[in-house]
Design a protein around this motif. Sequence first.
Motif, short mmCIF file in Angstrom:
data_model
loop_
_atom_site.label_atom_id
_atom_site.label_comp_id
_atom_site.label_asym_id
_atom_site.label_seq_id
_atom_site.Cartn_x
_atom_site.Cartn_y
_atom_site.Cartn_z
N LEU A 154 0.84 -1.20 0.00
CA LEU A 154 0.00 0.00 0.00
C LEU A 154 0.87 1.25 0.00
CD1 LEU A 154 -2.86 -0.70 2.60
CD2 LEU A 154 -2.91 -0.98 0.14
N ALA A 155 1.96 1.21 0.77
CA ALA A 155 2.81 2.39 0.95
C ALA A 155 3.44 2.83 -0.37
CB ALA A 155 3.91 2.10 1.97
N LEU A 156 3.61 1.87 -1.30
CA LEU A 156 4.25 2.21 -2.57
C LEU A 156 3.31 2.98 -3.50
CD1 LEU A 156 6.28 -1.06 -3.06
CD2 LEU A 156 7.20 1.25 -2.73
N ASP A 157 2.05 3.05 -3.14
CA ASP A 157 1.10 3.90 -3.87
C ASP A 157 1.22 5.31 -3.31
OD1 ASP A 157 -1.17 5.31 -4.71
OD2 ASP A 157 -2.39 3.50 -4.84
N ASP A 158 1.70 6.24 -4.14
CA ASP A 158 1.94 7.62 -3.68
C ASP A 158 0.71 8.24 -3.04
OD1 ASP A 158 4.49 7.92 -4.28
OD2 ASP A 158 4.21 9.07 -6.15
N ARG A 159 -0.46 7.84 -3.53
CA ARG A 159 -1.69 8.46 -3.00
C ARG A 159 -1.95 8.01 -1.58
NH1 ARG A 159 -5.65 6.12 -7.30
NH2 ARG A 159 -4.39 4.34 -6.67
N ILE A 160 -1.42 6.86 -1.19
CA ILE A 160 -1.63 6.35 0.17
C ILE A 160 -0.43 6.72 1.04
CG2 ILE A 160 -2.01 4.28 1.57
CD1 ILE A 160 -3.41 3.03 -0.88
N GLY A 161 0.76 6.34 0.59
CA GLY A 161 1.98 6.70 1.33
C GLY A 161 2.18 5.81 2.55
N GLY A 162 3.43 5.70 2.99
CA GLY A 162 3.76 4.77 4.07
C GLY A 162 3.72 5.37 5.47
N LYS A 163 3.55 6.71 5.56
CA LYS A 163 3.59 7.31 6.89
C LYS A 163 2.31 7.01 7.66
CE LYS A 163 6.69 11.02 5.64
NZ LYS A 163 6.80 12.39 5.18
N PHE A 164 2.47 6.71 8.93
CA PHE A 164 1.33 6.36 9.79
C PHE A 164 0.58 5.14 9.27
CE2 PHE A 164 1.00 9.12 13.41
CZ PHE A 164 2.08 9.93 13.15
N LEU A 165 1.33 4.26 8.64
CA LEU A 165 0.75 3.02 8.12
C LEU A 165 1.51 1.83 8.71
CD1 LEU A 165 -1.60 2.68 6.06
CD2 LEU A 165 0.10 2.15 4.35
N LYS A 166 2.14 2.06 9.88
CA LYS A 166 2.90 0.97 10.51
C LYS A 166 1.96 0.17 11.41
CE LYS A 166 6.82 3.06 12.15
NZ LYS A 166 6.65 4.39 11.76
N PRO A 167 1.76 -1.13 11.08
CA PRO A 167 0.87 -1.94 11.91
C PRO A 167 1.56 -2.32 13.22
CG PRO A 167 1.88 -3.28 10.20
CD PRO A 167 2.37 -1.89 9.98
N GLY A 168 0.80 -2.78 14.16
CA GLY A 168 1.38 -3.23 15.43
C GLY A 168 0.45 -2.96 16.59
N LEU A 169 1.05 -2.51 17.67
CA LEU A 169 0.34 -2.36 18.93
C LEU A 169 -0.58 -1.14 18.96
CD1 LEU A 169 0.03 -3.35 21.82
CD2 LEU A 169 2.34 -2.56 22.28
N GLY A 170 -0.44 -0.26 17.96
CA GLY A 170 -1.38 0.85 17.87
C GLY A 170 -0.92 2.11 18.57
N PHE A 171 -1.81 3.10 18.57
CA PHE A 171 -1.40 4.42 19.05
C PHE A 171 -1.75 4.64 20.52
CE2 PHE A 171 -5.56 4.99 16.93
CZ PHE A 171 -6.31 5.59 17.93
N GLY A 172 -0.89 5.44 21.15
CA GLY A 172 -1.13 5.89 22.52
C GLY A 172 -0.64 7.32 22.64
N GLY A 173 -0.29 7.72 23.85
CA GLY A 173 0.25 9.06 24.05
C GLY A 173 -0.77 10.03 24.61
N GLY A 174 -0.29 11.26 24.82
CA GLY A 174 -1.13 12.29 25.42
C GLY A 174 -1.99 13.01 24.41
N CYS A 175 -2.01 12.56 23.14
CA CYS A 175 -2.76 13.32 22.12
C CYS A 175 -3.78 12.48 21.36
CB CYS A 175 -1.78 13.97 21.16
SG CYS A 175 -0.77 15.24 21.97
N LEU A 176 -3.30 11.54 20.52
CA LEU A 176 -4.24 10.87 19.61
C LEU A 176 -5.44 10.25 20.33
CD1 LEU A 176 -2.52 11.58 17.22
CD2 LEU A 176 -2.15 9.16 16.75
N PRO A 177 -5.23 9.43 21.38
CA PRO A 177 -6.41 8.77 21.98
C PRO A 177 -7.41 9.77 22.56
CG PRO A 177 -4.37 7.72 22.72
CD PRO A 177 -3.97 8.96 21.99
N LYS A 178 -6.91 10.73 23.34
CA LYS A 178 -7.86 11.65 23.98
C LYS A 178 -8.45 12.63 22.96
CE LYS A 178 -5.06 15.61 24.89
NZ LYS A 178 -5.28 16.92 24.34
N ASP A 179 -7.71 12.95 21.92
CA ASP A 179 -8.25 13.92 20.95
C ASP A 179 -9.38 13.32 20.11
OD1 ASP A 179 -6.54 15.82 21.91
OD2 ASP A 179 -5.14 15.76 20.22
#
Length: 442
Positions: free
Chosen positions: A249-274
Amino acid sequence: MNPTESPRLTVIGTGYLGATHAICMAVLGFEVLGVDVDQRKIDKLASGEVPFFEPGLPELLSKALESGRLRFTTSFAEAGEFGDVHFLCVGTPQQPGSDAADLSYIDAAVRALAPTLTRRTLVVGKSTVPVGTAKRLTGLLQELAPAGDEVELAWNPEFLREGFAVDDTMRPDRLVFGVASEWAEERLQAAFRPILDLGTPVVRTDLATAELVKVAANSFLATKISYINAMAEVCEAVGADIKHLADSLALDDRIGGKFLKPGLGFGGGCLPKDIRAFAHRAEELGVGQAVSFLREVDDINRRRRARTVDLVREMLGGISGKRIAAWGAAFKPNSDDIRDAPALDVARTMHGLGGHVRVFDPAALDNARRAFPELRYGDSALDVAQDADVVVLLTEWSDFKEIEPDALAQVVKHKRIVDGRHALDAAKWRAAGWEYRALGRS
Ligand SMILES: NC(=O)c1ccc[n+]([C@@H]2O[C@H](COP(=O)([O-])OP(=O)(O)OC[C@H]3O[C@@H](n4cnc5c(N)ncnc54)[C@H](O)[C@@H]3O)[C@@H](O)[C@H]2O)c1
Ligand SMILES: O=c1ccn([C@@H]2O[C@H](COP(=O)(O)OP(=O)(O)O[C@H]3O[C@H](CO)[C@@H](O)[C@H](O)[C@H]3O)[C@@H](O)[C@H]2O)c(=O)[nH]1
């Protein structure tokens, strides 16, 4: 004061965002006063110590203090006297027991600042807030400030990422100026002159749009991560490979590889609460359906943590009594931030199931120890892996990625590794005789 003259800045709230902003603005040549209600934080910053881990920031703090352009205080009277432009950078965490943002800190900051504003002044919100907050705070400011409607509020959302905070502040992708007048726009331009001179794109808009840009951006990023993690769930059901799927998917310029890393998912003081606060605010506004997918984004993300624990359980045939090395505590590498950290969530669940869990993180150990004293901690990645039944990589620090399978094999009891971040070369570990497992990979 001429609106285009270089203003004196205050930065109210000197946490991850505010300390970075204050230090960088002083390095860029402004006179800056950092303000916080936390005396210990102010004392640390004034003595040249950054109270959190952020690459490059300690060096810039020394430079800014040496220049004499950066000072710190807990006095709002001093802030009002000093500042021409005041940046609001206080926290807006999730309210306990609700998805809504807790606006008590930003309200308190405005209530403390307003009575000190005796001349024409610009107050600039940078904190992430529910749409409509700026309008309400404008009323509060003008009601409480001696200068009345000579005091204006603008909104300038912040997009910095922890771990890259200096670069993101000095060379942002874009600036968003939510303003209600030409004067406010000119003042903001003067306050960002060195950054604008780099050719940084600016979007000038109204207050509500500026507030929304921020939550829309974080919602998009969270959605992209949950999208690839949803694909990982499907891959798992059919024995397909999420890594190959994501790479394709990342090799399609329209999609791109950023923020497309699979795994344990997002956390932090921003994304979940926002995303939760945005969904909540949209519901209040009667447009909850428009962003109801954010609830699903959140659910997919939470399932990643539970599924990682399941994977360890499947591998060991049960968790109780097993020795488990947990690599990582911070919500992402190059940070000591453990707010809503997936790594610690997984470690705590495995501990709750009777696992003998030992945690190591290169930067977040002190924070983790303070928040979760019930967990056991070690001094290094190899130390916690001593006699382990399984090693579970939860935060993809380069320190962990650089460890060779043969070196780790010397200390563990069983050569089993769960790669919660798709950070390791599976073929290499398998070739070295390890049982390697990762979510969404056969
Ligand atoms: N951390 C980031 O990477 C980041 C990036 C962009 C936007 N944001 C947003 O910026 C805001 C701040 O986030 P943070 O991560 O820096 O939080 P933080 O908790 O690290 O810092 C908040 C600071 O505000 C101070 N504070 C609280 N009440 C105050 C008051 N009444 N007066 C003065 N200071 C007060 C606290 O003592 C603390 O030092 C949030 O709205 C967040 O969503 C954060
Ligand atoms: O492909 C990816 C990318 C990130 N993550 C995870 O997502 C979380 C957030 O990462 P990141 O966005 O890099 O960290 P933050 O410092 O929280 O920054 C986000 O939140 C800030 C506060 O609002 C914004 O300013 C930034 O633009 C926005 O990226 C972390 O747990 C990462 O491990 C993934 O799981 N997969």
